[in-house]
Structure formats: C-alpha cells, structure tokens
Write a protein that holds these residues in place. Structure first.
Motif, short mmCIF file in Angstrom:
data_model
loop_
_atom_site.label_atom_id
_atom_site.label_comp_id
_atom_site.label_asym_id
_atom_site.label_seq_id
_atom_site.Cartn_x
_atom_site.Cartn_y
_atom_site.Cartn_z
N LYS B 112 -3.20 19.29 -9.56
CA LYS B 112 -3.26 18.31 -10.69
C LYS B 112 -2.03 17.18 -10.62
N GLU B 113 -0.95 17.57 -10.62
CA GLU B 113 0.39 16.88 -10.36
C GLU B 113 0.61 16.32 -9.24
N LEU B 114 0.13 17.06 -8.07
CA LEU B 114 0.39 16.54 -6.76
C LEU B 114 -0.62 15.27 -6.51
N GLN B 115 -1.81 15.48 -6.98
CA GLN B 115 -2.76 14.61 -6.81
C GLN B 115 -2.35 13.17 -7.60
N GLN B 116 -1.76 13.22 -8.84
CA GLN B 116 -1.29 12.17 -9.48
C GLN B 116 -0.17 11.46 -8.79
#
Lengths: 447, 214
Positions: B112-116
C-alpha cells in the motif's frame, strides 16, 4: 603506499596543531614543514607503526595507558567509601586506559552516573536498594502487559485489520503507531539474535545451568529460542527483561533496534538485572537522542561527524564531498550503536569506558548542567581510542563503508583508509547542551 | 555518452518485518553464505551483485533494510534518490516468513505504501521465505499467491537456509527490469530516467553517473 600517506598525514596534523590552528594561511608553511620533517620523522614513524602493526592516525599520537587495576581502584576510596577528590583522578585514569575486566562491575555504575562520585558507601547501598525496588516495579508492569496481551490478542487483530482496510488513507509507517506490544515483539526478535561475542568474557554467565536459563526465559515469556545454548537463552531472556523495563521507563523512546547492541555488553558485565538496567539507563541518557522517532538526534550527530571531519581531516572531507557523502549517512550505524558492530567486544568495552569516563568527568566538573564553555578537567580523552582502533581485529567496517561504495567509491584501500578514522565518532557524544562551535574548540584544544 | 559497453545498475530494496530473513536472503545470494545467528540489521546495509542476462552485464545494488518501521519513518536516506524522490527508481523485494502470517500483513502494508509513495509501475516481488520450515508448521501460500497476482507482483518460495529459490528471485527481478528498460527505450518515453534504471560507466569514480538517454 598507504603507510606513507598515513605517516605524512600524521606529521602534517602534528605540525598543524603545533602551528596553533588549522586555518588556511598556515597551509603553505605546513607543507614546507612537512617536507622538511618528513625525512627525519618518517623512519621513526615507520618503525613504530610496523612494530605495533597499526597506522598513524592524524588526530592522536598518544598511547593508551594501563587500565585501572583493582589495587588502584581500592586506593581511590577513603574510609567511609567516598571517592577521594570527587573522583577526578579516578576518571582521568579511566579515560586514558579503561578499566581492568575484574573490576568493571564495580566501576561502571560510577561511570554511568548510577552512583554519584561524591557518594559514601552507605548512601550507595541505600540507592541500590531503592533502585532495585523501582526496577522490580517496572518488571511487574511488564508482566502485567504480557498477560493483558495474551488475553486481548483477538481484539488487537481486529484493530489492525481495521486500519488495513481504511480507504485512501496512506498507511505510511507512522512512528506514533509503535506501542508497548510492538516493542515487546521487536525486543524478542532481537534478543534471540543478539551476538554471542560476550561469552568468553563472562565465564560465570557462560556456565549458566540449562534449568536456570529456561526459568529466566519463561519468566519473560520468551519461547522462540529453538536449540540455542543455555547461556544464550539466559542472555536473551535478560535482554528482554531489561529492554522491556526500559521501554516502560522511557516511553518516548521505547525500543529501537540497536539498543540491544548497547545493552548486551552491560549485561555481560553486570550479573544483576537491576544493576544492569540502571547502568543502561545511564548510558541511554546520552544515547537516547540517537533513537528518537524523529531522528533529530542522529541527524545532529551526523552533522557533527561531518563538521569534525571537515575541521580535522580536510582530505577525507574532500573525498567524501566527491562521493556526495559528506552528510555522513554512512556513519549512521557507527554512531547509533557506538561502534559496537565495528569493533570487537574487548575493544568496544575499552572505547565505551573511555567515553563514559569522559562524560562523567564533564558531569563532575559542570555539575551536569549547561556549562558548555568550560573545559573538561583533564587532557586528551581520545588517547585510548587510537590503540583500540589500530590493534587490528576490526570486525566489520566493511558493513559501514559499504555505504561509501554505494556512493561510488570503488577503492578498497580507500575504504580502510576511511574506516580507520572513525574512532573519533566518540567526540560526537558530547553533551547536547554544547554548541557546535564549542565542540569544535574542544576538539582542537584536546589534541 | 561513452562509447564503451554501458553497465546497467538496478536498485533494489528489501522490505519486510523483523527476522523474516531479509539479510539472510541477500547474503545467500551475494556471498552464498548462511548463518543461523544473523544479527539484527540496524537501519540498512548495502551490497552489490554483478550478473549477466542474455549477454547484458547488470549490477544489482541492493539495500537491505531494518525491520523496524522507525527507521523508515522519516527521510529514508538510504533509499532516497539523488533527486530526493522517494522510492521512485527502486525495485522492492518484499519478504515475509511463511510460518508467520503476521509478517504477511506487513507485506500488504508495504505494498500500500509503495503504491502511494512510489511510481505506479514500481516493480514488486514477494519472497515467501523460510520454506525449509514448512514441513514443521502449517502454511497456506494460495492466499499470498492470489494477492501477488492482484498487485502485479510475482511470488517466490525461498529458503535462505538451503539456498532454494534465491537465484530465481533475483534473476526474475533483473530480467523484468531489463525487459522494462528495453521496452521503455522502444517507447522513447520522455520519462525514461524514472524507470528504475541508472546507466553508469564501468568506472564510477571517473565522472558523475549520467542518467540514461539524457
């Protein structure tokens, strides 16, 4: 090739100090002086360095003195158990040579501020009793939290899955999200992975019976130790006990990976958990800033490292600039665990003792307050550090200097050239109250 | 740009919970060693590995990170790019312990963090580590595999202890990055330098590394 440059550097530094400063206008004179002196000094320097198998460091040429021995230690005390002269001579001795292993457990509580330098034996006994009770109280709180965790684990999972499913909200690592349960989890992971280098230095703890080790482990709820040796299990259990207590004692910091590296040697020296805990608290008084969630402390330290290099070792600084590494990010771990991973166990203890002795001396003279302008009571506290770092047996500098390779430094000899200088990191452990310019003055004054 | 054969450097970051075997994976791959008593990683460490794929020499520069979030919380200096962008030109190898489902939750969190925070087409690979222990404990890789598919990542079963599956992971990463680079060359996209590739000369100290296709 490398040796020659070291020698030149050593002489250069010597002449610069003798000339009274490192300002630019002295550089031509220094260069001339180096050339003139080189012929004479080189032979001697080479003999010395080949004899001791070490490099000549640019910052310090003095040798480590003998460590503080049992007899001297006993003689420092008056009849009522007070350190004579406020312990100034004692600290001077520790700062220049460290402490004999047989008396470390007695000396460290003084160095780490557990006992006041002016305290009498009776006062220390009273403090010991009181502190033991405080520690036991913290441990009881830890045990209660463990029990609560066991009961409430299902509710916790629901909470975490809730936060997972939140829409659109970044789940960016939020430092505030760390709670005691998180710390307990990480502490356990780290405790069973702690390095075992302490074992030969602590025979009594190495010989702990299996039943005792298992008892300690179950007392802190440590189960995941597999087929570890009993002494490592008991060490891991003690790490858990003390680190958990610290996390409660200092919830602003809690637990951060790297803290177990600082505690492990203390546990190896101090047999009783409560004494080890309070020594650790003393150590963390300075070190805790490096573990802050906002990383403000460690960033400040790295800035100081950078400034020190710039001030004392222009060539090295230039090299770092070329690599765009002058922010000294590569020294993060070195500073964080006070060179524990870079040096051997014995070297680490010697370095730390010198460092603690130095800090204690400053506390003693300044009363622990904001007295940045005053000089520490004795001269060159970095003396023991040169032999510490030069006697060979450096452990894993490559792990840290690899950072420089990531910046494009491909020369391995350059790597060791750089790593050989980072003993001076110690100098960054000066009280936070001191301004940077004060630190710089101190450094030039001390050498 | 230099007429000599260019050396491709791909940056790779290992992410995952504590004690899932990130360091062991890297050390098995780079040095072919394994230690049961691997120490905790503090902040991060850096290693490189050179390999050749289809005749193209590649350097993987690998950042092995600490498991504790605190080190990632603010200004992750160790995997920040020169332009200060966060994880833009990076490949993420997400590692979890196959015997501990909590560590998989951490992988999801990282994704999730990477995608954001990183670019949408960041290359992600998941390693389900400690496969040597699967006989002793129950495990279910189905869920992880289907999750990996949904995020466009590939899942590998690895054991740093026995050295199984390790080469496959890194070869896949390198091959995918190489493929990506080739397709981006063909597409002549103006955003080329943002595709996870930095082209550097063989001798890094000679001159500052030029960005590819500039």
């Amino acid at each position: 090739m490398l040796n020659w440059s070291w020698v030149e550097r050593g002489i250069g530094s010597f002449v610069m100090v003798a000339a009274g400063g490192s300002s630019g206008r002295w550089r031509p004179c220094v260069t001339l002086a180096v050339t003139a002196l080189a012929g004479l000094a080189l032979a001697a320097a080479l003999v010395i360095s080949s004899r001791s198998g070490c490099l000549t460091l640019p910052w310090c040429r003095e040798k480590r003195r003998h460590p503080l021995a049992r007899k001297e230690w006993n003689n420092f005390f008056s009849r009522d158990g007070k350190l004579r002269g406020g312990g100034i001579k004692f600290l001077e001795k520790v700062r220049s040579g460290g402490v004999d292993p047989s008396i470390r457990a007695e000396v460290w509580p003084f160095l780490l501020g557990v006992y006041d330098m002016n305290s009498s034996r009776a006062e220390r006994n009273a403090i010991r009793q009181q502190r033991r009770k405080e520690y036991e109280k913290l441990r009881r709180r830890c045990r209660r939290s463990v029990d609560e965790d066991d009961k409430g684990s299902s509710t916790e999972e629901t909470e975490s899955s809730d936060s997972q499913s939140s829409t659109g909200q970044p789940t960016v690592a939020n430092p505030a999200a760390e709670d005691f349960a998180t710390w307990q989890h990480i502490i356990r992971l780290d405790a069973i992975r702690a390095d075992a280098e302490w074992i030969p230095y602590s025979p009594s703890q190495a010989a702990v019976p299996e039943a005792e080790a298992l008892r300690l482990a179950s007392a802190v709820g440590l189960t995941d130790y597999g087929d570890m040796e009993p002494c490592r299990i008991s060490h891991a259990a003690r790490l858990v006990a003390v680190l958990e207590a610290y996390a409660l004692h200092d919830p602003e910091i809690g637990y951060c990976q790297g803290m177990s590296d600082l505690l492990s040697p203390i546990l190896a020296v101090m047999e009783a958990d409560d004494e080890a805990f309070w020594c650790f608290v003393g150590f963390m008084k300075r070190a805790r800033h490096n573990f802050r969630l906002d990383q403000a402390g460690i960033k400040r330290q790295l800035q100081v490292v950078s400034k020190l290099i710039k001030l004392r070792d222009a060539d090295l600084y230039q090299h770092l600039e070329k690599l765009e590494a002058e922010d000294c990010a590569f020294a993060f771990r070195m500073v964080l665990v006070a060179l524990r991973r870079e040096l051997t166990f014995g070297q680490t203890l010697c370095l730390w003792e010198a460092m603690w002795g130095d800090q204690a001396a400053v506390r003693q003279v300044t009363g622990g307050g904001e007295r940045g302008r005053r000089r520490p009571p004795t001269t060159c506290c970095c003396m023991p550090l040169q032999p510490v770092c030069c006697r060979g047996g450096r452990r894993s500098w490559r792990g840290s200097t690899a950072w420089l390779r990531s910046k494009g430094s491909s020369t391995t000899s350059r790597g060791s050239w750089i790593s050989g200088r980072f003993w001076m990191m110690h100098a960054t452990w000066w009280p936070p109250s001191m301004t940077r310019s004060n630190k710089a003055t101190l450094v030039s004054w001390r050498h | 740009m230099s007429s000599r054969a260019r050396n491709l450097t791909f940056k790779l970051v290992l992410l995952g919970d504590g004690r899932v075997g990130k360091t062991s994976l890297v050390l098995r791959y780079v040095n072919n060693v394994f230690s049961e008593k691997q120490e905790t990683t503090v902040q991060a460490s850096y290693l490189t590995k050179r390999l050749v794929i289809g005749g193209v020499p590649i350097t993987l520069s690998i950042w092995d990170t600490a498991g504790q979030e605190r080190f990632h919380a603010l200004g992750p200096i160790y995997y920040r790019d020169a332009d200060g962008m966060y994880l833009i030109n990076t490949t993420a190898l997400l590692v979890y312990d196959i015997t501990d489902s909590d560590t998989f939750l951490r992988v999801r969190k990282w994704v999730k963090e990477l995608q954001q925070m990183a670019s949408k087409d960041i290359v992600m690979v998941i390693a389900a580590n400690k496969s040597d222990l699967i006989r002793s404990k129950k495990y279910d890789i189905q869920e992880a595999e289907s999750y990996a598919t949904t995020i466009g990542a590939k899942l590998f079963l690895t054991s740093a202890k026995f050295g199984t599956g390790i080469n496959d992971v890194f070869l896949d990463i390198a091959a995918r990055l190489l493929q990506k680079k080739k397709s981006s060359f063909q597409g002549l996209s103006p955003a080329l330098p943002r595709k996870g590739i930095i082209v550097v000369d063989d001798e890094p100290e000679r001159e500052p590394p030029p960005k590819c296709c500039s």
